[in-house]
Design an enzyme around this catalytic site. Structure first.
Site, PDB file in Angstrom:
ATOM      1  N   PHE A  34       0.814  -1.227   0.000  1.00 45.94           N
ATOM      2  CA  PHE A  34       0.000   0.000   0.000  1.00 45.94           C
ATOM      3  C   PHE A  34       0.841   1.267   0.000  1.00 45.94           C
ATOM      4  O   PHE A  34       0.531   2.224  -0.724  1.00 45.94           O
ATOM      5  CB  PHE A  34      -0.916   0.004   1.251  1.00 45.94           C
ATOM      6  CG  PHE A  34      -1.901  -1.130   1.258  1.00 45.94           C
ATOM      7  CD1 PHE A  34      -1.631  -2.318   1.953  1.00 45.94           C
ATOM      8  CD2 PHE A  34      -3.080  -1.037   0.532  1.00 45.94           C
ATOM      9  CE1 PHE A  34      -2.537  -3.375   1.933  1.00 45.94           C
ATOM     10  CE2 PHE A  34      -3.999  -2.098   0.515  1.00 45.94           C
ATOM     11  CZ  PHE A  34      -3.722  -3.259   1.221  1.00 45.94           C
ATOM     12  N   HIS A 120      -7.482  -8.444   9.288  1.00 49.47           N
ATOM     13  CA  HIS A 120      -8.285  -7.598   8.400  1.00 49.47           C
ATOM     14  C   HIS A 120      -9.191  -8.416   7.499  1.00 49.47           C
ATOM     15  O   HIS A 120      -9.715  -7.900   6.513  1.00 49.47           O
ATOM     16  CB  HIS A 120      -7.370  -6.682   7.567  1.00 49.47           C
ATOM     17  CG  HIS A 120      -6.666  -5.673   8.429  1.00 49.47           C
ATOM     18  ND1 HIS A 120      -5.563  -4.971   8.006  1.00 49.47           N
ATOM     19  CD2 HIS A 120      -6.890  -5.283   9.710  1.00 49.47           C
ATOM     20  CE1 HIS A 120      -5.148  -4.173   8.975  1.00 49.47           C
ATOM     21  NE2 HIS A 120      -5.928  -4.347  10.025  1.00 49.47           N
ATOM     22  N   CYS A 151     -31.117 -14.435  -2.148  1.00 47.86           N
ATOM     23  CA  CYS A 151     -32.277 -13.865  -1.425  1.00 47.86           C
ATOM     24  C   CYS A 151     -32.503 -12.410  -1.824  1.00 47.86           C
ATOM     25  O   CYS A 151     -33.454 -11.767  -1.369  1.00 47.86           O
ATOM     26  CB  CYS A 151     -32.040 -13.954   0.095  1.00 47.86           C
ATOM     27  SG  CYS A 151     -30.945 -12.660   0.734  1.00 47.86           S
TER      28      CYS A 151
HETATM   29  N1  APR Z   1      10.329  -7.632   1.881  1.00 49.06           N
HETATM   30  C1  APR Z   1      10.352  -6.885   3.010  1.00 49.06           C
HETATM   31  N2  APR Z   1       9.591  -5.777   3.173  1.00 49.06           N
HETATM   32  C2  APR Z   1       8.806  -5.408   2.136  1.00 49.06           C
HETATM   33  C3  APR Z   1       8.738  -6.131   0.924  1.00 49.06           C
HETATM   34  C4  APR Z   1       9.554  -7.285   0.824  1.00 49.06           C
HETATM   35  N3  APR Z   1       9.565  -8.041  -0.290  1.00 49.06           N
HETATM   36  N4  APR Z   1       7.855  -5.503   0.097  1.00 49.06           N
HETATM   37  C5  APR Z   1       7.390  -4.425   0.769  1.00 49.06           C
HETATM   38  N5  APR Z   1       7.956  -4.369   1.983  1.00 49.06           N
HETATM   39  C6  APR Z   1       7.684  -3.420   3.072  1.00 49.06           C
HETATM   40  C7  APR Z   1       7.574  -1.980   2.637  1.00 49.06           C
HETATM   41  O1  APR Z   1       8.838  -1.362   2.763  1.00 49.06           O
HETATM   42  C8  APR Z   1       6.552  -1.417   3.627  1.00 49.06           C
HETATM   43  O2  APR Z   1       7.208  -0.818   4.746  1.00 49.06           O
HETATM   44  O3  APR Z   1       6.416  -3.776   3.584  1.00 49.06           O
HETATM   45  C9  APR Z   1       5.766  -2.625   4.117  1.00 49.06           C
HETATM   46  C10 APR Z   1       4.333  -2.632   3.639  1.00 49.06           C
HETATM   47  O4  APR Z   1       3.685  -1.565   4.286  1.00 49.06           O
HETATM   48  P1  APR Z   1       2.212  -1.156   3.827  1.00 49.06           P
HETATM   49  O5  APR Z   1       2.177  -1.035   2.353  1.00 49.06           O
HETATM   50  O6  APR Z   1       1.802   0.020   4.672  1.00 49.06           O
HETATM   51  O7  APR Z   1       1.311  -2.414   4.177  1.00 49.06           O
HETATM   52  P2  APR Z   1       0.770  -2.831   5.616  1.00 49.06           P
HETATM   53  O8  APR Z   1       1.726  -2.435   6.699  1.00 49.06           O
HETATM   54  O9  APR Z   1       0.377  -4.251   5.555  1.00 49.06           O
HETATM   55  O10 APR Z   1      -0.576  -1.937   5.737  1.00 49.06           O
HETATM   56  C11 APR Z   1      -1.383  -2.191   6.866  1.00 49.06           C
HETATM   57  O11 APR Z   1      -3.064  -0.735   5.917  1.00 49.06           O
HETATM   58  O12 APR Z   1      -4.527   0.062   4.324  1.00 49.06           O
HETATM   59  C12 APR Z   1      -4.363  -0.810   5.360  1.00 49.06           C
HETATM   60  O13 APR Z   1      -5.705  -2.696   5.568  1.00 49.06           O
HETATM   61  C13 APR Z   1      -4.571  -2.235   4.920  1.00 49.06           C
HETATM   62  O14 APR Z   1      -3.676  -4.216   5.970  1.00 49.06           O
HETATM   63  C14 APR Z   1      -3.322  -2.953   5.413  1.00 49.06           C
HETATM   64  C15 APR Z   1      -2.817  -2.008   6.478  1.00 49.06           C
END
Ligand code: APR
Length: 240
Positions: A34, A120, A151
């Site tokens: 995200f 989630h 329904c």
């Molecule tokens: N290996 C390690 N880290 C990674 C990789 C990878 N291959 N790919 C991405 N990342 C890291 C990114 O650097 C980032 O810090 O994973 C993190 C993903 O962060 P977000 O995109 O914010 O996702 P997340 O933390 O799961 O978001 C939480 O936000 O919108 C809501 O419900 C949605 O569950 C989600 C929640």
């Protein structure tokens, strides 16, 4: 000793390991996260994605919600990557007790993990808002526009939208596992969304590992912070 060697050593000494992860665990399966530079929330849409993925928007603009949801939130072709597989093997070895995930893609279960707490929700569970009937992912994939139950009621994904609360049973189970953990591995999450990110406060051990590509607010609190791709790192630590 390298960071991965330290990770391997702690894993060898632990048998109450808990993993807490986010969208970064699935990017190596081809699913965008995200908030990375190429993440979903960085792309331009008629409305901000966080607004589309809200309860209010789902009620007011169901057609637009489902168009975005089908295009951006469901990846039926995605397969588990090395991170998912290593975690499933850790559980099979009796070392990992639970995966707590913010992801809704079901890839941990597809990799063989059994105790998976989906904070989630999941795209694989959909319910009629009128009669409660269950529908699988195919019902969403094989229909156009707003999916309706036999329904006549509206079908809603069992996914926590903004403005909605998390399932309290799932959350309390996650807290229970983290409180009992002798090692907590956090990976692939920006730790910016609550209450999920607050779960870390329930860990009282001295093996808090953070595996992430980018910086997170928790880096300084980790006993071991490893920058890099979580699939490669977990595969080195406990893969083949
Ligand atoms: N290996 C390690 N880290 C990674 C990789 C990878 N291959 N790919 C991405 N990342 C890291 C990114 O650097 C980032 O810090 O994973 C993190 C993903 O962060 P977000 O995109 O914010 O996702 P997340 O933390 O799961 O978001 C939480 O936000 O919108 C809501 O419900 C949605 O569950 C989600 C929640």
């Amino acid at each position: 000793m390298t960071a991965v060697e330290q990770l391997k050593e702690w894993i060898a000494e632990s048998d109450q390991i808990v993993f807490f992860g986010g969208a970064g665990v699935s990017t190596e399966s081809g699913i965008s996260d995200f908030r990375s530079q190429d993440g979903l929330y960085r792309q331009q849409y008629a409305y901000p994605p966080e607004q589309i993925l809200s309860h209010t928007f789902y009620l007011k603009n169901p057609e637009e919600f489902y168009r975005f949801y089908r295009n951006k939130m469901i990846s039926p072709q995605a397969k588990p990557n090395k991170a998912h597989l290593a975690l499933a093997k850790l559980e099979q070895a009796g070392k990992l007790k639970a995966v707590i995930t913010q992801n809704i893609d079901g890839l941990h279960q597809m990799a063989g993990s059994r105790e998976v707490l989906e904070l989630h929700g999941s795209v694989h569970r959909n319910f009629c808002t009128r009669c409660g009937r269950f529908y699988g992912l195919s019902q969403i994939l094989e229909t156009e526009g707003f999916p309706r139950c036999s329904c006549g009621g509206m079908i809603k994904p069992d996914v926590v939208l903004y403005e909605e609360s998390l399932d309290m049973d799932t959350l309390s189970k996650a807290v229970m596992y983290i409180k009992k953990a002798d090692m907590l591995i956090i990976g692939g999450t920006s730790l910016t969304v609550y209450p999920a990110a607050g779960l870390v406060d329930y860990y009282s051990g001295s093996r808090l590992v953070l595996i992430n590509r980018d910086v997170t607010p928790l880096d300084s609190r980790a006993d071991l912070a490893i920058k890099g791709k979580i699939g490669e790192i977990l595969d080195q630590a406990w893969g083949n």
